[in-house]
Design an enzyme around this catalytic site. Structure first.
Site, PDB file in Angstrom:
ATOM      1  CB  SER A 471      -0.957  -0.041   1.195  1.00 33.95           C
ATOM      2  OG  SER A 471      -1.994   0.889   1.058  1.00 33.95           O
ATOM      3  CG  ASP A 482       7.536   5.617 -11.199  1.00 32.97           C
ATOM      4  OD1 ASP A 482       8.072   4.597 -11.678  1.00 32.97           O
ATOM      5  OD2 ASP A 482       6.360   5.643 -10.807  1.00 32.97           O
ATOM      6  CE  LYS A 496      -5.900  -3.260  -0.138  1.00 33.21           C
ATOM      7  NZ  LYS A 496      -6.172  -1.815  -0.254  1.00 33.21           N
TER       8      LYS A 496
END
Length: 702
Positions: A471, A482, A496
């Site tokens: 999460s 990224d 998740k």
């Protein structure tokens, strides 16, 4: 209350109040029937799934057909109660559930449930009678085997075939007990109590329990995190959120007849005690230091939770079947129920050194067990309220004063927490920009969680993750990856990437998935998780733990990326890093051991059937113990440590012979890098990364 219940493909939710009051096996069992409130709730639930769930799917004949299979699996996942004639009779209902539930018609579903009850009660009565009969003999000398997973097996053709199957089940259960050190008669007594208790509870089932199974068999087809909560389960959920009752800090799920530990709450009693592990299966539960163990195999999930839950400061004892295939006997674990304290979940730091060629790098590590925030203190205006970001900010300043060359953010076992905290933590390492994208069921995309301030720390970083990083952890790790801000090390995260909300129904509540998380690259964190740049071995099988292990999990996909800058082109550094990493792994005694252990775990998980011959099983057990001892001693000798004399010494060192009257042990709160091969290797990888950077690029660009 620190017990968290999650769904798995075998999970069925019931709202059953545990009662072992006397009930004759001959008592008449009432046929369960739906109530008008349940009929209205079914209509309400179907409408909300259709209009509010993230997954856009119509409840039509095709989904009704899937529901039919899922409902039967929820009732009889091992295919050992129904017989083929039952399934053939029910086939006429296969494509009727969509029309039925939209109208609130539940008669057909209850007919199936009542038949299952009849079959199960008759079977358990026969089993108890068999175990009570002194003339019953079990031949443990004949060579036969039992299939471990019957998911793809057919239902028994008739009662005679079912009888043969159950004879194998009884032998298997008795063998497991005997291999754990119990005598045959003691094992038979334990098994008899197990089935007698299941029988008593079956005869006290209510229509509310039946309705919960029906509705959750439907919600499961949308995704594993969408659940129907009966009025009682909704009330229990409120109690758990109020912390009026305490638990052990474990995420539990159903797995066939067992309750399995999915993960541990960081800073919780079980995690601090140190013996309970993910994938351990709970066999029995006892209250206090001298209470009698109650066998809970075959119990429903909420029943087990009620036994584990209790007043703060009290003791609960668990008998578990360890996930470690080298552990050939069950283990007793003593845990004190407590509230998870904020200070036990707070971020902490350490400094250590690693050598890289002729250079020595001084590195910092910040361990973040969860993404926390003291909302109560924040709402009161306390300027010193605790939060992940505030604590990490202070730790970064301390590490800067110690002049570390780089920092590792350790997110292993971090199951998530506050999403705003994950975004604000990212803000400490990147300049203003997006952190995560959230897409709603209506395809609206928001990028409201952002980094707003200039980065506080600009030197190279690494993020250490594992399968239990989930999460909010995945959002932070994904953003760092990224942005090219640091190197990601470890094993693929949980996956998740969905958002749930609680909505009221006319009868009970619905926890429904309404949105998905997406990285700024456009990739979803759902299902696939965050894939590390540099892989470390894991003892957790992704087929057992993680989003991809669930049936009907929302798929991975991608949306348009959010514009963002890039700090380092990590991919160009990876070839040299990977070469050095593999060379170290091939020579490091800890990783040689971990890879062998991982292979042994995988081998055990892939086993399709087991022998029912005692001598064969004993030989297999001895072989497994010898293999475990040899592996451990090879590692110890390579590290210059004294080998264990025998398996008993190894077992004792690993906590296998615990004194049940001894106080619970607590895990070390201090970070000790030299005792953590994963952390040390992450340090070497970060040093390799830093070493490749040119002097002018060692500080992330402004």
């Amino acid at each position: 209350m620190q017990i968290v219940v999650v769904r798995s493909l075998k999970l069925t939710l019931f709202s059953l109040i545990v009662s072992l009051s006397s009930l004759s096996f001959a008592d008449k069992i009432d046929v369960l029937k739906p109530t008008p409130e349940q009929s209205k709730a079914a209509i309400d639930l179907v409408q909300k799934l259709d209009s509010e769930h993230y997954r856009d799917q119509e409840f039509n004949d095709a989904l009704s057909s899937r529901y039919f299979d899922e409902y039967l699996k929820s009732l009889d996942s091992a295919k050992n109660f129904f017989i083929q004639s039952d399934i053939a009779e029910f086939e006429k209902y296969r494509k009727t559930f969509d029309d039925d539930y939209k109208k609130g018609k539940l008669d057909n579903s209850f007919a199936i449930f009542n038949r299952f009850n009849e079959r199960m009660i008759a079977r358990l009565e026969k089993v108890v009678k068999t175990l009570d009969d002194p003339k019953t003999k079990f031949d443990f000398d004949v060579e036969e085997s039992i299939v471990l997973d019957r998911e793809k097996a057919p239902w028994p053709a008739n009662e005679a075939e079912a009888d043969k199957l159950w004879q194998q089940y009884l032998k298997s259960n008795l063998l497991n007990s005997m291999l754990s050190g119990k005598k045959l008669e003691e094992s038979k007594t334990t098994l008899r109590k197990r089935y007698a208790n299941q029988l008593r509870r079956l005869k006290q089932q209510t229509n509310e329990e039946a309705f919960s199974v029906m509705m959750n068999s439907l919600t499961m087809l949308y995704d594993p995190h969408t659940n129907y909560l009966s009025p009682e389960n909704a009330e229990n959920f409120d109690i758990s959120m109020s912390l009026e009752l305490q638990g052990i800090g474990a995420v539990l799920q159903s797995d066939e007849d067992y309750t399995k530990v999915s993960s541990l709450v960081v800073g919780g009693p079980a995690q601090k005690q140190g013996q309970l592990k993910p994938n351990d299966k709970i066999v029995s539960i006892a209250q206090g230091v001298d209470g009698e163990f109650v066998d809970v195999v075959g119990w429903r999930l909420d029943e087990v939770v009620k036994l584990i839950r209790g007043p703060k400061g009290t003791i609960v004892r668990l008998e578990v079947r360890p996930s470690d295939p080298t552990a050939t006997i069950n283990k007793n674990i003593t845990i004190k129920r407590e509230t998870v304290k904020l200070e036990d979940q707070a971020a902490k730091k350490a400094v250590f050194e690693v050598k890289n060629g002729n250079k020595t790098f001084k590195l910092g590590v910040i361990d973040i067990p969860t993404f926390y925030m003291n909302f109560e203190a924040y709402q009161k205006g306390d300027p010193n309220y605790k939060s992940t970001t505030r604590d990490v900010f202070n730790l970064l300043n301390e590490l800067n004063k110690e002049k570390v060359d780089g920092i590792i953010i350790d997110l292993r076992d971090n199951g998530g927490g506050s999403l705003p905290e994950a975004a604000m933590l990212t803000d400490l390492f990147v300049d203003p920009g997006p952190v995560v994208q959230i897409r709603q069921s209506d395809d609206t995309i928001s990028r409201n969680y952002r980094a707003y301030q200039p980065a506080v720390y600009r030197a190279p970083i690494a993020v250490l993750i594992n399968r239990l990083s989930a999460s909010a952890s995945e959002i932070f790790a994904g953003a760092i990856q990224d942005y090219g801000r640091g190197i990601i090390i470890g094993s693929t995260t949980f996956g998740k990437g969905s958002v749930q909300n609680l909505v009221e129904l006319k009868h009970g509540r619905l926890k429904i998935t309404e949105a998905k998380f997406y990285r700024i690259s456009g990739d979803s964190t759902q299902h696939r998780g965050v894939i590390p740049d540099v892989q470390l071995p894991s003892l957790l099988d992704p087929d057992d733990i993680g989003e991809s292990s669930y049936d009907n999990a929302l798929p991975w996909d991608r949306i348009h990326p959010a514009p963002h800058q890039n700090y380092y082109t990590i991919s160009k550094f990876l070839p040299k890093i990977e070469t050095s990493h593999q060379e170290r792994m091939a020579q490091d005694p800890d990783f040689i051991f971990l890879n062998k252990q991982s292979a042994m775990f995988k081998e055990a998980a892939e086993k399709k059937e087991v022998s029912l011959r005692l001598a064969t099983r004993q030989a297999e057990q001895q072989q497994m113990e010898k293999r475990a001892l040899d592996m451990e001693n090879q590692k110890r000798i390579a590290k210059g440590e004294k080998p264990y004399a025998d398996y008993a010494a190894l077992k004792k060192a690993n906590g296998g012979d615990e004194d049940e009257d001894a106080p619970p042990k607590e895990a070390d709160k201090e970070i000790i890098p030299k005792d953590d091969p994963y952390l040390m290797e992450a340090g070497h990888v970060l040093a390799d990364f830093i070493n490749q950077l040119t002097p002018e690029k060692k500080v992330a660009k402004q």
